[in-house]
Motif scaffolding. Sequence first.
Motif, PDB file in Angstrom:
ATOM      1  N   GLU A 157       0.836  -1.205   0.000  1.00 49.96           N
ATOM      2  CA  GLU A 157       0.000   0.000   0.000  1.00 49.96           C
ATOM      3  C   GLU A 157       0.868   1.252   0.000  1.00 49.96           C
ATOM      4  O   GLU A 157       0.546   2.239  -0.678  1.00 49.96           O
ATOM      5  N   LYS A 158       1.946   1.226   0.746  1.00 42.18           N
ATOM      6  CA  LYS A 158       2.860   2.378   0.783  1.00 42.18           C
ATOM      7  C   LYS A 158       3.476   2.624  -0.594  1.00 42.18           C
ATOM      8  O   LYS A 158       3.544   3.765  -1.077  1.00 42.18           O
ATOM      9  N   ILE A 159       3.937   1.546  -1.232  1.00 41.26           N
ATOM     10  CA  ILE A 159       4.520   1.679  -2.572  1.00 41.26           C
ATOM     11  C   ILE A 159       3.462   2.155  -3.570  1.00 41.26           C
ATOM     12  O   ILE A 159       3.740   2.989  -4.436  1.00 41.26           O
ATOM     13  N   GLN A 160       2.235   1.638  -3.450  1.00 42.04           N
ATOM     14  CA  GLN A 160       1.168   2.026  -4.360  1.00 42.04           C
ATOM     15  C   GLN A 160       0.891   3.512  -4.264  1.00 42.04           C
ATOM     16  O   GLN A 160       0.672   4.189  -5.281  1.00 42.04           O
ATOM     17  N   GLU A 216       1.299   6.277  -7.311  1.00 42.55           N
ATOM     18  CA  GLU A 216       0.225   7.170  -7.737  1.00 42.55           C
ATOM     19  C   GLU A 216       0.672   8.618  -7.686  1.00 42.55           C
ATOM     20  O   GLU A 216       0.296   9.424  -8.538  1.00 42.55           O
ATOM     21  N   PHE A 217       1.485   8.945  -6.687  1.00 38.64           N
ATOM     22  CA  PHE A 217       1.979  10.318  -6.557  1.00 38.64           C
ATOM     23  C   PHE A 217       3.031  10.625  -7.621  1.00 38.64           C
ATOM     24  O   PHE A 217       3.064  11.706  -8.199  1.00 38.64           O
ATOM     25  N   GLN A 218       3.915   9.652  -7.885  1.00 33.30           N
ATOM     26  CA  GLN A 218       4.978   9.812  -8.898  1.00 33.30           C
ATOM     27  C   GLN A 218       5.066   8.537  -9.725  1.00 33.30           C
ATOM     28  O   GLN A 218       5.837   7.637  -9.412  1.00 33.30           O
ATOM     29  N   PRO A 219       4.286   8.445 -10.793  1.00 31.55           N
ATOM     30  CA  PRO A 219       4.249   7.217 -11.605  1.00 31.55           C
ATOM     31  C   PRO A 219       5.627   6.909 -12.207  1.00 31.55           C
ATOM     32  O   PRO A 219       6.384   7.823 -12.550  1.00 31.55           O
ATOM     33  N   PRO A 220       5.964   5.647 -12.337  1.00 31.44           N
ATOM     34  CA  PRO A 220       7.246   5.272 -12.969  1.00 31.44           C
ATOM     35  C   PRO A 220       7.211   5.560 -14.466  1.00 31.44           C
ATOM     36  O   PRO A 220       6.144   5.570 -15.087  1.00 31.44           O
TER      37      PRO A 220
END
Length: 261
Positions: free
Chosen positions: A139-142, A146-150
């Motif tokens: 969830e943290k990584i998700q 979402e904030f900074q897409p790869p």
Amino acid sequence: MSMIFFACVVRVRDGLPLSASTDFYHTQDFLECRRRLKTLGLRLAQYPGRGSAEGRDFSIHFSSSGDVACMAICSRQCPAAMAFCFLETLWWEFTASYDTTCIGLASRPYAFLEFDSIIQKIKWHFNCVSSSQMKNSMEKIQEELEFQPPVVLTVEDTDVANGMMNGHLPRHLEPAPNFRMEPVTALGILSLILNIMCAALNLIRGVHLAEHSLQVAHEEIGNILAFLIPFVACIFQVLPFSSSPASFHHSPTRSSPGDRG
């Protein structure tokens, strides 16, 4: 079912592989994906911290920070959050095991091959432990994704990268200019005649001085060259006219590459 098939750690500045998992799959798609991963590893310094390259059956994910990047080949069904969570865990373990000096001084591929056991352990954990047990980390990584897409790369991007790494720059074909002949003008004819006359006069006077110098002195050699050199220069000016009775003229019309030849 396995989601993560291969993982490696590379040095960002030059793409040197520092360690990698030693299990391999010999399918054609996987081997092609390995080739693309190696090519992509050489250019990680040009990309942001996280990125993915989608293939037909596999995906390549990478995460870099500082001098070290972790890369993985995952199945297309593997969630991006799970892949980047795996890469982040791998990055923390590697940087905790080896300091910056050791990483910077590494001079041969897979200098830290013994780290393979750690890669295998982390890979097994993510492949075999249920997603619910890793819920908090994912969830943290998700949220971060979402904030900074790869950055998302295509297969064509890695192909272009491979071409440039091997010194083959992409070529852009452009229509070649079409040339046609234009008749020589009256001024050109006059210039041609004057050049021929000057060449003849210089040759005659040079030959005459040469015959005279053989009987008088060697000091006359400079005078002989003073006539023979202009004679040669005149001949070079006349040659373009003698080889073709017309001059090249650039035409505004252009032909396509297929019309040439």
